[in-house]
Structure formats: structure tokens, C-alpha cells
Design an enzyme around this catalytic site. Structure first.
Site, PDB file in Angstrom:
ATOM      1  N   CYS A 366      -0.207  -2.015   7.040  1.00 37.70           N
ATOM      2  CA  CYS A 366      -0.839  -0.934   7.846  1.00 37.70           C
ATOM      3  C   CYS A 366      -1.335   0.141   6.830  1.00 37.70           C
ATOM      4  O   CYS A 366      -0.349   1.007   6.455  1.00 37.70           O
ATOM      5  CB  CYS A 366       0.250  -0.398   8.995  1.00 37.70           C
ATOM      6  SG  CYS A 366       0.976  -1.648   9.777  1.00 37.70           S
ATOM      7  N   CYS A 367      -2.405   0.078   6.410  1.00 40.80           N
ATOM      8  CA  CYS A 367      -2.719   0.628   5.181  1.00 40.80           C
ATOM      9  C   CYS A 367      -3.627   1.747   5.378  1.00 40.80           C
ATOM     10  O   CYS A 367      -3.566   3.042   4.557  1.00 40.80           O
ATOM     11  CB  CYS A 367      -3.977  -0.317   4.413  1.00 40.80           C
ATOM     12  SG  CYS A 367      -5.554  -0.311   5.239  1.00 40.80           S
ATOM     13  N   ASP A 390      -5.508  -3.291   8.408  1.00 41.93           N
ATOM     14  CA  ASP A 390      -5.249  -2.155   9.699  1.00 41.93           C
ATOM     15  C   ASP A 390      -5.762  -2.606  10.987  1.00 41.93           C
ATOM     16  O   ASP A 390      -6.889  -3.170  10.985  1.00 41.93           O
ATOM     17  CB  ASP A 390      -5.600  -0.880   9.343  1.00 41.93           C
ATOM     18  CG  ASP A 390      -4.925   0.258  10.129  1.00 41.93           C
ATOM     19  OD1 ASP A 390      -3.913   0.619   9.357  1.00 41.93           O
ATOM     20  OD2 ASP A 390      -5.414   0.518  11.347  1.00 41.93           O
ATOM     21  N   ASP A 434       4.147   0.076   6.357  1.00 40.58           N
ATOM     22  CA  ASP A 434       4.472   1.601   6.901  1.00 40.58           C
ATOM     23  C   ASP A 434       3.986   1.516   8.267  1.00 40.58           C
ATOM     24  O   ASP A 434       3.026   1.699   9.026  1.00 40.58           O
ATOM     25  CB  ASP A 434       3.275   2.596   6.191  1.00 40.58           C
ATOM     26  CG  ASP A 434       3.925   3.871   6.490  1.00 40.58           C
ATOM     27  OD1 ASP A 434       4.652   4.032   7.345  1.00 40.58           O
ATOM     28  OD2 ASP A 434       3.080   4.774   6.143  1.00 40.58           O
ATOM     29  N   CYS A 491       7.975   7.027   9.312  1.00 43.47           N
ATOM     30  CA  CYS A 491       8.232   8.534   9.149  1.00 43.47           C
ATOM     31  C   CYS A 491       8.697   9.067  10.113  1.00 43.47           C
ATOM     32  O   CYS A 491       8.416  10.135  10.860  1.00 43.47           O
ATOM     33  CB  CYS A 491       6.753   9.390   8.931  1.00 43.47           C
ATOM     34  SG  CYS A 491       5.510   8.786  10.329  1.00 43.47           S
TER      35      CYS A 491
END
Length: 660
Positions: A366-367, A390, A434, A491
Site C-alpha cells: 500500500c504505497c 496500491d 502500511d 496509524c
């Protein structure tokens, strides 16, 4: 020409004419001092004359206060009586004759204090040394006080006396005030009571008083920290927590579900700090692109442009934190030239934990928007191959733009669903995931998260993260010489998206947790409420905005030690014991659209048994991959389609290796 020098006459050399010692000073002073008296200090000629006049102008005690001062006359030698020949200096009999005369002053409100000051010099007996020290002052020492200076000194003494009295009174008053303040504070703490139902209804009907709510939150937190001693009688902890939950949701504008999740995660004292930190923006940080410049040179150029910056910390060699700037950071010539990238400090941590090596094959599942991908290429020095994938094609535009601006040349950009990626390409040395999350660690950037997230959103994110993590693990090659590592990060600060997903992957795949290489951050949870996780989750790292001054983040590092899936080994073992056919055994790596033939199921089972019998017991325990031969009989159309797709995949793989 001129006067001749007489060698027999020598002039004395020494100090100047004014500072030269005067002759006859001792003889002149001995006229009015008794024999044998020692001068404690050298006096000038003017001081000696003034001393002689003062001593002759002193009135005797018989003259009284109004005695007329005698005219100045030449001082004569003082003849000492025989019975006082042994004493040196002035005696007690003439001490009263040397007392200072009091001047007539008008009566005022402070007459008593003035008389005390005057009697200090009039009633005390002054010896000869004291007379000399007060009156006979040398020109090189302290000068004689003028009348205005004496009045000022007297006023100063009076004020000091007043100040002492006021200080003593103020101290008593302050002590009493402090005692009352302490008593009031104790009363306030003891008098904190929960509002009644009627009061709560009145508060909801009126506009909220934020100052009162803030004070109530502080009092409530203090009570909860020492609940046994400060709680109200016949009140439970749940009632205090319910009031605190409602006040926090109203004061910080959170939804009920989100504030409840955060209260489960943090203690009450730390929860308030976390919520307050989310109201403040995190510092702007940039990452130096070492492919084009060095951090020292970049910092010097930005400082010359009026940017106030510092290194982000000892843990990063490329990060810079910017406090203020007179120019827009995202529009400088250095930014457009690709010398740095605007990137949060927490986004640097996963790449540091991944530790990519040169000439490796790395997957960034997931860039978008490309900050971590460009950092990986920077650490690899544009060697090897990076596959930046992505699922959102719109976000890939920013990835391509950033890679071109930063000068990255070893990256291939793809647009695939990450959950199906092992069926497309595998065999990577390292992988970075990520994963998309609820964003509870970046509330300061997106305040809508406070009220927009509900339980369904959290469960959907958790399910997607589990699928992506298993797919990323399957894409990594455990037999890689330098790699076999995977870094998973989010996050978010919720346990459901972090430790829960990590523990799920540990159960479903042959992976283990290894240290991340980050020497700061809090450890991951091994137990949370009713859940119990794997003990190795202590190696995970959590970062909070109120503790580390960066966005909330979670980082964990996996090491894959086998390409075999544990679930398949269990099913094969059970088949050997019970004698079931292989029609129920799933394939380790199944091609899309492949179906088993029921007619040849018995033959397939026999061949699988033969392959398993050839393995040693240690190989069965460690879960080594069984090389499977394709014995399935598929329709001709399906076989041709699979062959064509395999050829295209091989062609793509060669292009990836060549960097085309």
C-alpha cells in the site's frame, strides 16, 4: 645652553607631589592627642585640621544643649593627669564631652522613632577609635556625610523599622491565609459531588459552560486516581466514569463510541493528555533525499532562506523538524528539485524497522503517496527492485510524481488488489504493509475521525487488515538469503487493528516477531481486558502524540521461517491417520479457477501419501515445503489459459528483474 646637570645633587624619585607624604604631621597631631596614642589610619592634612576643629568646638556637659560654641582657636597640647597616665586615648570622664549635640527638629508623628535614632549617638559612650572612625574620615576613604545624606540615612532606618513590623504582621497574615486556603482546598476536594439527574438535565438544556466542564473533569480525574479516599459515599466508580465520559465527549467533541474506546485504552490521567495532544498540530517534518543532497547542506540552504529547523532526533539521520519558516516549505526550489520530501516523523519508523539492503526485491503493498517507497529506494541507493502497489489508481498519480521528482529509478508501480497479490507475483525478500486503518492516531490532521467512526468501520478495517497481512506474508520468500522480513504498521492506536491482527497472523502463518530496531516507543499489549495475546508482542512498538510528539503509530516486524502454511500440514496429518482421500486436502498454492477432478481423487491421495512418506520426521515437524507435481487433469481450455497466464507472468518477472 640651558642649565647644567649637577651630578652631586640627586632628586628623590617617587610618587607625585600631591601624594607625597607631608612632613610634621605626627608632631602637629601630637599637640591635641595624648602621648603614646596610635593612629589607626593615616590622615591627610585637611582631615587632621578638621579633626582638631571638631574636638575644640565640642561643648562641655555643663554648657548644656544651648551652649554657645567657642571660637576656633589654635589647638594646644593636652596635658594628661598623673592618675590617667597609664591609659591610652580618651577616658570615660571626657566621653560625655565628646557626645554629639542634638539638633532641634519639629515634632512629627514619628517623633518616638526619631528620638530613638538620635539617642543612638547621644546616649552612647564613644571611644577615641569610634570618634576617629566617625568624624576623622580620610579623603581617600569615605567622605563626610552631608546633611541631606544624614537625613536620608535616618529615613532609611525608620523605614527599615516600619518594614520589620509590617513583615512580622504580614507573615502572621500569610500564615493565616495559607491555613485558610489549605482548608478551603480540602473543603473543595471533599465537597466534590456528582451532579444529580435534574442538574444534568438543566445542563443539557442550556449552552455548555466549557470552563465549568473543564473544572469538573479535573476534579473527577483526581477522585478516580484516589477513589477509596475521595469518593462520595454510596457512589460507584461506574457513575464517576459515566460522568467523565460524557464531559470528555462534550468538551473535546468526540462521539460516544470513540471516547469509550479511548477510555478502555488509556488510564484516566493519560487519557486527558492524549485528547489535549490531538487538539494541537504535530510539528512539520521533512526527510532529506540523500540521492541528491546531504542533510547538512540542505539545512544550511533552508536556514539561509529563513527556515528555523533542527534534527528530528538521534534515531533518524535524514529527518528535520521545522518550527517556523518565512517561505512556503512545499514550494521552495529545493523541494521542486527533489532535495527533500514532506513526511511525518512517524512515517520514517516503518522503513527504519524494515532495514532494506541493496540489490533486494522489495514489495510495498500500500504505497500511496510514495513517501515510504522513496525512502526505501533512498536506502537501497537506487539498486535492486521495488514493486510499489496500491489498489486506488487515483492515488498512484501522486506516487509517480514524487518518484520522478525525487529521482527514484528502481521502482515499478502497479495497481492490484493486495489481497490477491500472491497469485500475481511472489518471492520478495522483504515487504512493507502500511495497512488502511481507522486513523485514530492522526486525529490532529483529520478531526472528522472524532465523530465519523463507529463500530462497523473498525470491524471492516480489522477484517481487511487481516487479509492484507496474510497476503503480504505469502508474498515473502522465507528462503531468501538476506531477507524474509515483513513490517506491518498502522496509524491507529486501537488494539483491534494492531495487536489483534498481529496475533491472528502468528496463528495462521509460520512467522515470528523480531525486534524492530527502534530504541524508543512503548511496548505492545500482551493482555488487554479479556483478551490474551502472544508474549512476543512485547517486541512491537507503539507511539503516541502526547508522549513522543508524533502521530499515533504502531510498528511490528515479522520473520518468516517457512513457506508452508500450518493449516495444510494439520490437514495432511489428519488424512494420513484417518485414511481419508485427498479430495478434502487443499493445495498449498492453488491457481485461480483450478478445480479438482473427483474421478482421480484416489490417485491424487496415493501420490500425496508417497510424497509425505519420503519426508523425514524432522522435515514434517519443521513444516518444509512439499514439492508437488501437477497431476490434475483439467479441461483443455483451462490448461491453455493457465499456460498463457504463466508465460505472461514469467515475462513480467523478467522485466522486473531487468528494471524495464
Amino acid at each position: 645652553m640651558g642649565r647644567k646637570l649637577d651630578p652631586t645633587r640627586k632628586e628623590k624619585r617617587g610618587p607625585g607631589r600631591k601624594s607625597r607624604k607631608q612632613r610634621g604631621a605626627e608632631a602637629e597631631l601630637a599637640k591635641f592627642l595624648p602621648a603614646g596614642a596610635q593612629l589607626w589610619k593615616r590622615l591627610s592634612s585637611r582631615s587632621r585640621k578638621r579633626a582638631a576643629k571638631r574636638c575644640q568646638k565640642r561643648p562641655t556637659p555643663a554648657d548644656g544643649k544651648n551652649a554657645v560654641l567657642p571660637e576656633p582657636m589654635v589647638p594646644q597640647a593636652y596635658e594628661k593627669p598623673q592618675h590617667e597616665a597609664s591609659t591610652v586615648g580618651f577616658s570615660d570622664e571626657n566621653a560625655e564631652w565628646l557626645t554629639l549635640a542634638k539638633r532641634k527638629r519639629p515634632q512629627s508623628e514619628e517623633s518616638e522613632e526619631q528620638e530613638d535614632f538620635e539617642m543612638r549617638y547621644s546616649n552612647e559612650e564613644v571611644s577615641g577609635d569610634e570618634c576617629l572612625s566617625l568624624d576623622l574620615v580620610d579623603d581617600y576613604g569615605e567622605a563626610e556625610l552631608l546633611p541631606i545624606e544624614k537625613a536620608a540615612q535616618k529615613l532609611k532606618l525608620l523605614q527599615e523599622k516600619k518594614g520589620r513590623r509590617q513583615d512580622s504582621g504580614s507573615r502572621d497574615h500569610e500564615d493565616n491565609a495559607e491555613g485558610t486556603d489549605l482548608a478551603l482546598n480540602m473543603d473543595v476536594e471533599e465537597q466534590f459531588v456528582l451532579p444529580s439527574i435534574q442538574e444534568m438535565q438543566d445542563m443539557t438544556s442550556h449552552p455548555p459552560d466549557l470552563h465549568a466542564i473543564r473544572q469538573r473533569i479535573q476534579d473527577n480525574v483526581e477522585v478516580l486516581q484516589d477513589f477509596v479516599a475521595r469518593r462520595e459515599a454510596e457512589r460507584t466508580r461506574q457513575e464517576y466514569l459515566a460522568l467523565l465520559r460524557k464531559d470528555l465527549a462534550m468538551y473535546f467533541s468526540y462521539g460516544d463510541y470513540m471516547i469509550e474506546k479511548l477510555m478502555e485504552l488509556f488510564p484516566v490521567c493519560e487519557l486527558v493528555d492524549f485528547l489535549e495532544a490531538n487538539e494541537v498540530q504535530r510539528p512539520v517534518t521533512i526527510r532529506t533525499n540523500t540521492l541528491k543532497t546531504r542533510r547538512r547542506d540542505l539545512a544550511q540552504v533552508l536556514i539561509n532562506r529563513g527556515v528555523n529547523l533542527d534534527p528530528v532526533g538521534k534515531w533518524s539521520k535524514t529527518g528535520l523538524v521545522i518550527y517556523d519558516s518565512s517561505v512556503p516549505i512545499g514550494a521552495t526550489p529545493e523541494y521542486l528539485a527533489g532535495h527533500y520530501m514532506l513526511q511525518g516523523a512517524s512515517s520514517l519508523l516503518p522503513v527504519i524497522a524494515l532495514a532494506p539492503q541493496e540489490n533486494e526485491k522489495i514489495l510495498d503493498m500500500c504505497c500511496a503517496p510514495g513517501g515510504k517507497t522513496s525512502y526505501i529506494a533512498q536506502l537501497m541507493k537506487n539498486t535492486g527492485m521495488i514493486l510499489a502497489n496500491d489498489a486506488n489508481a487515483e492515488r498512484l498519480k501522486s506516487v509517480v510524481g514524487n518518484l520522478h521528482r525525487l529521482g527514484v529509478t528502481n521502482t515499478v508501480v502497479s495497481n492490484y488488489d493486495g489481497r490477491q497479490f500472491p497469485k500475481i507475483l511472489g518471492g520478495f525478500d522483504r515487504a512493507l504493509l502500511d495497512a488502511p486503518c481507522s486513523g485514530t492516531g492522526v486525529i490532529s490532521k483529520d478531526p472528522m475521525i472524532k465523530t465519523s467512526k463507529v463500530e462497523g468501520d473498525l470491524l471492516r478495517c480489522t477484517h481487511l487488515q487481516k487479509e492484507l497481512l496474510l497476503s503480504a506474508i505469502d508474498s515473502v520468500d522465507a528462503d531468501s538469503e538476506t531477507g524474509g522480513y515483513l513490517v506491518y504498521c498502522t496509524c491507529s492506536v486501537t488494539v483491534e487493528e494492531n495487536e489483534w491482527v498481529t496475533d491472528y497472523a502468528l496463528k495462521k502463518r509460520n512467522v515470528k516477531l523480531v525486534p524492530t530496531g527502534l530504541d524508543f516507543g512503548k511496548e505492545g499489549f500482551t493482555r488487554f481486558r479479556e483478551r490474551r495475546f502472544h508474549p512476543s508482542l512485547k517486541l512491537a512498538r507503539r507511539f503516541y502524540p502526547h508522549t513522543h510528539n508524533m502521530d499515533g503509530f504502531y510498528v511490528v516486524k515479522f520473520k518468516k521461517f517457512s513457506n508452508m502454511i500450518p493449516k495444510l500440514l494439520k490437514e495432511v496429518d489428519s488424512t494420513l491417520v484417518t485414511g481419508q482421500t485427498s479430495s478434502d486436502i487443499p493445495e498449498p498454492v492453488s491457481a485461480p479457477g483450478a478445480k479438482q477432478s473427483k474421478e482421480n481423487s484416489n490417485d491424487q491421495g496415493l501420490k500425496v501419501k508417497k510424497q509425505l512418506n519420503t519426508l523425514s520426521p524432522t522435515q514434517k515437524k519443521t513444516g518444509l515445503k512439499v514439492k508437488r507435481k501437477s497431476v490434475q487433469q483439467k479441461p483443455i481450455a483451462i490448461q491453455k489459459r493457465l499456460q498463457s497466464t504463466a508465460k505472461t507472468q514469467k515475462r513480467k518477472f523478467k522485466k522486473f528483474k531487468q528494471g524495464q
